[in-house]
Write a protein that holds these residues in place. Structure first.
Motif, PDB file in Angstrom:
ATOM      1  N   GLN A  91      -5.279  -9.965   0.871  1.00  0.00           N
ATOM      2  CA  GLN A  91      -5.111  -9.894   2.357  1.00  0.00           C
ATOM      3  C   GLN A  91      -3.694  -9.551   2.658  1.00  0.00           C
ATOM      4  O   GLN A  91      -3.531  -8.810   3.731  1.00  0.00           O
ATOM      5  N   ASP A  92      -2.648 -10.003   1.852  1.00  0.00           N
ATOM      6  CA  ASP A  92      -1.285  -9.419   2.143  1.00  0.00           C
ATOM      7  C   ASP A  92      -1.080  -7.907   1.836  1.00  0.00           C
ATOM      8  O   ASP A  92       0.201  -7.571   1.933  1.00  0.00           O
ATOM      9  N   SER A  93      -1.911  -7.524   1.095  1.00  0.00           N
ATOM     10  CA  SER A  93      -1.599  -6.041   0.643  1.00  0.00           C
ATOM     11  C   SER A  93      -2.100  -5.030   1.522  1.00  0.00           C
ATOM     12  O   SER A  93      -2.833  -5.007   2.352  1.00  0.00           O
ATOM     13  N   GLN A  94      -1.739  -3.729   1.395  1.00  0.00           N
ATOM     14  CA  GLN A  94      -1.573  -2.531   2.381  1.00  0.00           C
ATOM     15  C   GLN A  94      -3.039  -2.037   1.877  1.00  0.00           C
ATOM     16  O   GLN A  94      -3.537  -1.215   2.625  1.00  0.00           O
ATOM     17  N   TYR A  95      -3.741  -2.296   0.773  1.00  0.00           N
ATOM     18  CA  TYR A  95      -4.748  -1.617   0.323  1.00  0.00           C
ATOM     19  C   TYR A  95      -6.033  -2.430   0.662  1.00  0.00           C
ATOM     20  O   TYR A  95      -6.012  -3.683   0.732  1.00  0.00           O
ATOM     21  N   ASP A  96      -7.185  -1.530   0.989  1.00  0.00           N
ATOM     22  CA  ASP A  96      -8.652  -2.703   1.295  1.00  0.00           C
ATOM     23  C   ASP A  96      -9.018  -3.597  -0.026  1.00  0.00           C
ATOM     24  O   ASP A  96      -8.703  -3.142  -1.106  1.00  0.00           O
ATOM     25  N   ARG A  97      -9.637  -4.585   0.422  1.00  0.00           N
ATOM     26  CA  ARG A  97     -10.082  -5.375  -0.683  1.00  0.00           C
ATOM     27  C   ARG A  97     -10.768  -4.571  -1.895  1.00  0.00           C
ATOM     28  O   ARG A  97     -10.589  -4.999  -3.040  1.00  0.00           O
ATOM     29  N   GLN A  98     -11.621  -3.826  -1.335  1.00  0.00           N
ATOM     30  CA  GLN A  98     -12.552  -3.079  -2.488  1.00  0.00           C
ATOM     31  C   GLN A  98     -11.615  -2.409  -3.477  1.00  0.00           C
ATOM     32  O   GLN A  98     -12.060  -2.067  -4.588  1.00  0.00           O
ATOM     33  N   TYR A  99     -10.423  -2.123  -3.343  1.00  0.00           N
ATOM     34  CA  TYR A  99      -9.455  -1.470  -4.368  1.00  0.00           C
ATOM     35  C   TYR A  99      -8.821  -2.723  -5.176  1.00  0.00           C
ATOM     36  O   TYR A  99      -7.994  -2.163  -6.039  1.00  0.00           O
ATOM     37  N   HIS A 100      -9.180  -3.817  -4.896  1.00  0.00           N
ATOM     38  CA  HIS A 100      -8.426  -4.895  -5.705  1.00  0.00           C
ATOM     39  C   HIS A 100      -9.297  -5.311  -6.902  1.00  0.00           C
ATOM     40  O   HIS A 100     -10.543  -5.774  -6.316  1.00  0.00           O
ATOM     41  N   GLN A 101      -9.103  -5.410  -8.066  1.00  0.00           N
ATOM     42  CA  GLN A 101      -9.986  -5.971  -9.091  1.00  0.00           C
ATOM     43  C   GLN A 101      -9.406  -7.277  -9.482  1.00  0.00           C
ATOM     44  O   GLN A 101      -8.183  -7.460  -9.544  1.00  0.00           O
ATOM     45  N   TYR A 102     -10.261  -8.140  -9.684  1.00  0.00           N
ATOM     46  CA  TYR A 102      -9.872  -9.434 -10.017  1.00  0.00           C
ATOM     47  C   TYR A 102      -9.186  -9.531 -11.345  1.00  0.00           C
ATOM     48  O   TYR A 102      -9.597  -8.705 -12.317  1.00  0.00           O
ATOM     49  N   PRO A 103      -7.690  -9.776 -11.876  1.00  0.00           N
ATOM     50  CA  PRO A 103      -6.941  -9.175 -12.779  1.00  0.00           C
ATOM     51  C   PRO A 103      -7.277  -9.993 -14.066  1.00  0.00           C
ATOM     52  O   PRO A 103      -6.858  -9.800 -15.187  1.00  0.00           O
ATOM     53  N   LEU A 104      -7.990 -10.914 -14.113  1.00  0.00           N
ATOM     54  CA  LEU A 104      -8.245 -11.836 -15.254  1.00  0.00           C
ATOM     55  C   LEU A 104      -9.595 -11.853 -15.776  1.00  0.00           C
ATOM     56  O   LEU A 104     -10.479 -11.897 -14.976  1.00  0.00           O
TER      57      LEU A 104
END
Ligand code: FAD
Ligand code: MG
Ligand code: MG
Length: 306
Positions: free
Chosen positions: A86-99
């Motif tokens: 949520q704090d990121s400038q990019y949309d949720r769909q561009y974030h991958q769960y990192p683990l």
């Protein structure tokens, strides 16, 4: 399910428990216990050691307490991930769960029930654990501090380890949520956000979760140690006049994700035939472990060492 999906599932499970209204006092108390554990993770622990890195590890032996804590931990990691996205400038769909898998450590310390070993293996897969199992030193089992010393040598990024210990456990009354290990232990931080949980809170949340519960608990055990020192809890013997009654009908009937046509039984893991032979030796019959809610009797099935 991959680790991201399991974490999201545990987040939804926890929220679903927190949304239960006007049921039993135990459920209301357990909701308070969950809120406090969540606060410890999200406000005190995760800002210092990211659960999405390898700084935190989780100590897991398949017991009911660390299973409950694991479900809450996974749910909190999902919440932490959502907040960071949520704090990121990019949309949720561009974030991958990192683990991809969760750093976890199991110390193969005592001769355990085969059912417990099966359960650790099956839940490792279910919860995407990257499970380190301590190695035996030339056939001799290492002590807990020695085994953690070896673990830290191999996983040197580890700063802190989550432990499912409760105030009512032996020598646990003065423990803190976050504290360094004792002098005779390797140096790391102990994270103990389940200390305030009572036995009734553990069963209430675990039975509601509809997650598999280690089959040994279904045979009248309430605290599982080595095969040599653990028996079913005598207070659950069906022949006793003062045997306890079930406090968790609501949780079992309304368990998470249960459909109306699903079996109303509790979801217990299969008991290994080696343990069945061991347990069927006696003619005594026992109620399942979740009938016992008196913390002072939790270890009454442990044989006292002379
Ligand atoms: P249980 O309910 O069996 O265990 C409580 C929790 O300990 C479990 O939920 C699980 O998270 C963890 N645990 C127990 N057994 C295992 C195992 N075989 N493998 C992996 N995790 C396990 N004692 C000290 O005196 N000083 C210390 O500094 C100290 N540091 C510790 C650090 C860690 C990471 C752990 C796991 C234990 C530590 N202990 C320490 C021991 C601890 O206080 C308990 O005595 C120990 O966990 C056994 O608990 P129990 O059998 O009484 O209860
Ligand atoms: Mg325990
Ligand atoms: Mg133990």
């Amino acid at each position: 399910m991959d680790l991201g999906q399991v974490s999201e599932y545990c987040y939804n499970l926890t929220n679903s428990y927190l949304e239960i209204k006007n049921q039993t006092q135990v459920i209301a108390d357990t909701q308070d216990a969950i809120r406090l554990t969540k606060r410890y993770f999200l406000q005190d622990i995760f800002p210092r050691w990211s659960p999405l890195s390898c700084e935190i590890s989780f100590s897991y032996n398949g017991g009911k307490d660390c299973q409950v804590l694991l479900l809450l931990y996974l749910g909190c990691i999902w919440e932490f991930f959502l907040n960071s996205v949520q704090d990121s400038q990019y949309d949720r769909q561009y974030h991958q769960y990192p683990l991809r898998s969760l750093p976890t450590v199991f110390i193969d310390q005592e001769e355990t029930f085969a059912t417990m070993e099966d359960f650790v293996a099956s839940t490792s897969e279910r919860y995407c654990l990257s499970l380190y199992e301590s190695v035996r030193d030339e056939g001799k089992k290492l002590s807990m501090p020695e085994a953690f010393d070896q673990y830290l040598k191999l996983h040197s990024d580890t700063k802190a380890i989550v432990i499912g210990i409760r105030y009512t456990d032996p020598y646990a009354a003065d423990l803190k949520t976050i504290q360094p290990t004792d002098d005779d232990w390797p140096d790391f931080l102990r994270l103990q956000p389940l200390l305030h949980w009572k036995l009734s809170n553990i069963w209430s949340f675990l039975l509601f979760s509809n997650e598999p519960i280690c089959g040994i608990y279904g045979m009248g055990f309430t605290s599982i140690g080595s095969i040599k020192n653990t028996l079913p809890n005598p207070h659950l013997n069906v022949d006793r006049k003062d045997k306890p009654s079930l406090l968790f009908q609501w949780e079992i009937a309304h368990a998470f994700g249960k459909t109306d046509d699903q079996d109303p039984e509790v979801n217990v893991s299969q008991v290994n035939h080696k343990d069945l032979a061991l347990l069927n030796n006696s003619n005594e019959k026992y109620l399942p472990g979740w009938y016992l809610t008196d913390d002072s009797l939790e270890r009454a099935g442990r044989v006292k060492r002379c």
